[in-house]
Design a protein around this motif. Structure first.
Motif, PDB file in Angstrom:
ATOM      1  N   LEU A  97      69.565  -8.464  38.716  1.00  0.00           N
ATOM      2  CA  LEU A  97      70.593  -9.465  38.842  1.00  0.00           C
ATOM      3  C   LEU A  97      70.460 -10.412  40.073  1.00  0.00           C
ATOM      4  O   LEU A  97      70.636 -11.476  39.929  1.00  0.00           O
ATOM      5  N   ALA A  98      69.814  -9.556  41.049  1.00  0.00           N
ATOM      6  CA  ALA A  98      69.558 -10.590  42.314  1.00  0.00           C
ATOM      7  C   ALA A  98      68.225 -11.451  42.170  1.00  0.00           C
ATOM      8  O   ALA A  98      68.201 -12.398  42.691  1.00  0.00           O
ATOM      9  N   ASP A  99      67.390 -10.918  41.324  1.00  0.00           N
ATOM     10  CA  ASP A  99      66.165 -11.657  41.015  1.00  0.00           C
ATOM     11  C   ASP A  99      66.629 -12.824  40.239  1.00  0.00           C
ATOM     12  O   ASP A  99      65.856 -13.955  40.250  1.00  0.00           O
ATOM     13  N   ARG A 100      67.821 -12.894  39.425  1.00  0.00           N
ATOM     14  CA  ARG A 100      68.085 -14.069  38.782  1.00  0.00           C
ATOM     15  C   ARG A 100      69.139 -14.772  39.108  1.00  0.00           C
ATOM     16  O   ARG A 100      69.795 -15.510  38.572  1.00  0.00           O
ATOM     17  N   GLY A 101      69.299 -14.742  40.664  1.00  0.00           N
ATOM     18  CA  GLY A 101      70.052 -15.629  41.373  1.00  0.00           C
ATOM     19  C   GLY A 101      71.301 -15.237  41.592  1.00  0.00           C
ATOM     20  O   GLY A 101      72.218 -16.113  42.325  1.00  0.00           O
ATOM     21  N   LEU A 102      71.991 -14.102  41.307  1.00  0.00           N
ATOM     22  CA  LEU A 102      73.461 -13.913  41.524  1.00  0.00           C
ATOM     23  C   LEU A 102      73.471 -13.311  42.712  1.00  0.00           C
ATOM     24  O   LEU A 102      72.548 -12.722  43.523  1.00  0.00           O
ATOM     25  N   THR A 103      74.775 -13.806  43.805  1.00  0.00           N
ATOM     26  CA  THR A 103      74.903 -13.366  44.942  1.00  0.00           C
ATOM     27  C   THR A 103      75.411 -11.698  44.987  1.00  0.00           C
ATOM     28  O   THR A 103      75.835 -11.162  43.842  1.00  0.00           O
ATOM     29  N   GLN A 104      75.328 -11.076  46.263  1.00  0.00           N
ATOM     30  CA  GLN A 104      75.566  -9.582  46.236  1.00  0.00           C
ATOM     31  C   GLN A 104      77.008  -9.543  45.719  1.00  0.00           C
ATOM     32  O   GLN A 104      77.697  -8.731  45.190  1.00  0.00           O
ATOM     33  N   GLU A 114      78.685 -11.355  43.394  1.00  0.00           N
ATOM     34  CA  GLU A 114      78.726 -11.229  42.093  1.00  0.00           C
ATOM     35  C   GLU A 114      78.231 -10.157  41.406  1.00  0.00           C
ATOM     36  O   GLU A 114      78.674  -9.677  40.411  1.00  0.00           O
ATOM     37  N   ILE A 115      77.157  -9.785  41.870  1.00  0.00           N
ATOM     38  CA  ILE A 115      76.655  -8.258  41.406  1.00  0.00           C
ATOM     39  C   ILE A 115      77.626  -7.186  41.565  1.00  0.00           C
ATOM     40  O   ILE A 115      77.928  -6.694  40.644  1.00  0.00           O
ATOM     41  N   ALA A 116      78.305  -7.279  42.769  1.00  0.00           N
ATOM     42  CA  ALA A 116      79.154  -6.191  42.836  1.00  0.00           C
ATOM     43  C   ALA A 116      80.326  -6.087  42.022  1.00  0.00           C
ATOM     44  O   ALA A 116      80.963  -5.177  41.351  1.00  0.00           O
ATOM     45  N   ASP A 117      80.881  -7.378  41.675  1.00  0.00           N
ATOM     46  CA  ASP A 117      82.128  -7.842  40.471  1.00  0.00           C
ATOM     47  C   ASP A 117      81.284  -7.178  39.179  1.00  0.00           C
ATOM     48  O   ASP A 117      82.234  -6.508  38.464  1.00  0.00           O
ATOM     49  N   GLU A 118      80.135  -7.651  38.927  1.00  0.00           N
ATOM     50  CA  GLU A 118      79.666  -7.148  37.572  1.00  0.00           C
ATOM     51  C   GLU A 118      79.392  -5.624  37.472  1.00  0.00           C
ATOM     52  O   GLU A 118      79.912  -5.175  36.254  1.00  0.00           O
ATOM     53  N   LEU A 119      79.075  -4.752  38.564  1.00  0.00           N
ATOM     54  CA  LEU A 119      78.682  -3.661  38.351  1.00  0.00           C
ATOM     55  C   LEU A 119      80.010  -2.849  38.932  1.00  0.00           C
ATOM     56  O   LEU A 119      79.663  -1.640  38.691  1.00  0.00           O
ATOM     57  N   GLY A 120      81.068  -3.324  39.438  1.00  0.00           N
ATOM     58  CA  GLY A 120      82.101  -2.551  39.764  1.00  0.00           C
ATOM     59  C   GLY A 120      81.980  -1.675  40.782  1.00  0.00           C
ATOM     60  O   GLY A 120      82.614  -0.420  40.948  1.00  0.00           O
ATOM     61  N   GLU A 179      66.582  -4.885  31.668  1.00  0.00           N
ATOM     62  CA  GLU A 179      66.447  -6.178  31.678  1.00  0.00           C
ATOM     63  C   GLU A 179      67.246  -7.029  30.787  1.00  0.00           C
ATOM     64  O   GLU A 179      67.754  -8.062  30.692  1.00  0.00           O
ATOM     65  N   ARG A 180      67.325  -6.490  29.503  1.00  0.00           N
ATOM     66  CA  ARG A 180      68.317  -6.954  28.381  1.00  0.00           C
ATOM     67  C   ARG A 180      69.598  -7.179  28.797  1.00  0.00           C
ATOM     68  O   ARG A 180      70.267  -8.147  28.745  1.00  0.00           O
ATOM     69  N   ILE A 181      70.176  -6.114  29.583  1.00  0.00           N
ATOM     70  CA  ILE A 181      71.517  -6.333  30.138  1.00  0.00           C
ATOM     71  C   ILE A 181      71.534  -7.428  31.292  1.00  0.00           C
ATOM     72  O   ILE A 181      72.681  -8.324  31.367  1.00  0.00           O
ATOM     73  N   ALA A 182      70.792  -7.405  32.128  1.00  0.00           N
ATOM     74  CA  ALA A 182      70.586  -8.331  33.251  1.00  0.00           C
ATOM     75  C   ALA A 182      70.585  -9.770  32.585  1.00  0.00           C
ATOM     76  O   ALA A 182      71.205 -10.658  33.267  1.00  0.00           O
ATOM     77  N   ASP A 183      69.607  -9.884  31.806  1.00  0.00           N
ATOM     78  CA  ASP A 183      69.454 -11.334  31.280  1.00  0.00           C
ATOM     79  C   ASP A 183      70.919 -11.848  30.430  1.00  0.00           C
ATOM     80  O   ASP A 183      71.508 -12.953  30.742  1.00  0.00           O
ATOM     81  N   GLY A 184      71.532 -10.883  29.875  1.00  0.00           N
ATOM     82  CA  GLY A 184      72.787 -11.172  29.110  1.00  0.00           C
ATOM     83  C   GLY A 184      73.785 -11.345  30.131  1.00  0.00           C
ATOM     84  O   GLY A 184      74.547 -12.565  29.954  1.00  0.00           O
ATOM     85  N   LEU A 185      73.989 -10.605  31.123  1.00  0.00           N
ATOM     86  CA  LEU A 185      75.100 -10.724  32.231  1.00  0.00           C
ATOM     87  C   LEU A 185      74.706 -12.056  33.074  1.00  0.00           C
ATOM     88  O   LEU A 185      75.662 -12.950  33.467  1.00  0.00           O
ATOM     89  N   ALA A 186      73.374 -12.288  33.532  1.00  0.00           N
ATOM     90  CA  ALA A 186      73.142 -13.812  33.991  1.00  0.00           C
ATOM     91  C   ALA A 186      73.445 -15.010  33.405  1.00  0.00           C
ATOM     92  O   ALA A 186      74.013 -15.803  33.953  1.00  0.00           O
ATOM     93  N   SER A 187      73.025 -14.919  31.842  1.00  0.00           N
ATOM     94  CA  SER A 187      73.463 -16.122  31.235  1.00  0.00           C
ATOM     95  C   SER A 187      75.041 -16.373  30.600  1.00  0.00           C
ATOM     96  O   SER A 187      75.051 -17.353  30.123  1.00  0.00           O
ATOM     97  N   GLY A 188      75.698 -15.047  30.672  1.00  0.00           N
ATOM     98  CA  GLY A 188      76.784 -15.113  30.200  1.00  0.00           C
ATOM     99  C   GLY A 188      77.071 -14.714  28.669  1.00  0.00           C
ATOM    100  O   GLY A 188      78.113 -14.537  28.017  1.00  0.00           O
ATOM    101  N   GLU A 189      75.787 -14.413  28.093  1.00  0.00           N
ATOM    102  CA  GLU A 189      75.612 -14.023  26.846  1.00  0.00           C
ATOM    103  C   GLU A 189      76.321 -12.745  26.584  1.00  0.00           C
ATOM    104  O   GLU A 189      76.705 -12.311  25.481  1.00  0.00           O
TER     105      GLU A 189
END
Length: 307
Positions: free
Chosen positions: A26-33, A35-41, A72-82
């Motif tokens: 997720l960091a590689d996809r441009g999310l801030t720390q 934002e990543i913390a919020d996504e992963l809980g 990879e699939r989850i990271a793509d989906g979370l980063a894109s909002g899909e």
């Protein structure tokens, strides 16, 4: 004999590794720390350790191709909002079940409990009730179909005023409680498709009626979606080799009427429609083997109609 539950290994070995993998991707996809913390809980401090490579983890999971592909699939989906959190959780649970079936989790379990070696242990996968599996698969399929509809260009133009719904039934459905659909229906707002909730069984009456009528005549047809009746779409259906069936909107028992019309044809047309009646908006039902198949057919019809 040491008693170790597979779930302990999931918590202690699998989950930290996958969280670290997700955080770095997720960091590689441009999310801030944050934002990543919020996504992963997790905390931002934990994310900092994950991204910095200080979290350890188990290389058995880190190098497992199925785990890598899922992350990879989850990271793509979370980063894109899909994907949302529910989708990500479903992906991870499916991965865990797979890794418990003679995969890395199974290997770790045998290491922790050597008594299991050579027994052909199937405790993890044996406990998955087939009925539960069928319900889970239907709910996942309806979610996929709903997301597909939300991504189709021009879909908002064929959402009826009463809303669209996506339905799929279990094999041999008895009534609408065996049909999963979106509670509250799907609406178009400002040119966008709004999906108000995750699918539930018993959430639809009208689409459930159509699905049950269809599967009574052709058991492999278990999915349906209602949209507005549109002449361009009906023309597109004919161009795809589909002969749309028109039925009476004002028939007293719609389910029995549809079953009778389908039985007369000896098959379920993939597109059926009516022109409306007093107080009844014109509607079209698109059928498929699954809800996702019906959504893909709508995609094809809209593309043809717009070309």
């Amino acid at each position: 004999m040491s008693l170790v539950l597979p779930s302990e290994l999931v918590v202690d070995r699998f989950l930290p590794t996958v969280r670290a993998m997700l955080a770095t991707r997720l960091a590689d996809r441009g999310l801030t720390q944050r934002e990543i913390a919020d996504e992963l809980g997790v905390t931002q401090a934990a994310v900092s350790k994950y991204v910095g490579g200080e979290s350890g983890g188990d290389d058995r999971f880190r190098d497992d191709p199925e785990t890598v592909a899922t992350v990879e699939r989850i990271a793509d989906g979370l980063a894109s909002g899909e994907l949302d959190g529910y989708d990500a959780l479903a992906e991870l649970l499916s991965l865990v079940r797979s890794l418990e079936d003679r995969g890395p989790i199974c290997e770790l379990h045998e290491e922790e409990m050597p008594e299991l070696r050579g027994l052909g242990c199937d405790l993890c996968v044996r406990g998955l009730d087939p009925d539960v599996r069928a319900e889970r698969d239907v709910l996942a399929n309806v979610r996929t179909a709903a997301r597909t509809l939300a991504s189709i260009p021009g879909m908002a133009d064929v959402v009826p005023n009463v809303g669209t719904n996506v339905g799929m039934c279990l094999p041999d459905p008895r009534d609408e409680t065996d049909v999963a659909a979106i509670p509250g229906r799907i609406y178009a707002m400002g040119g966008r498709i709004e999906i108000p909730a995750n699918p539930e069984f018993g959430a639809s009456k009208h689409v459930a009626t159509a699905v049950i009528a269809a599967t009574a005549v052709e058991s492999e047809v278990r999915g349906a979606i209602n949209i507005a009746t549109d002449d361009d779409l009906l023309k597109a259906a004919r161009e795809h080799g589909i002969d749309p069936l028109e039925f009476d909107a004002d028939y007293e028992d719609r389910g029995e009427h549809l079953r009778s019309r389908f039985a007369d044809r000896g098959t379920v047309p993939r597109v059926v429609y009516h022109r409306g009646a007093f107080g009844i908006e014109p509607a079209t039902y698109v059928f498929g083997a699954t809800a996702a198949d019906a959504a893909e057919l709508i995609t094809d019809l809209l593309e043809t109609a717009s070309s």
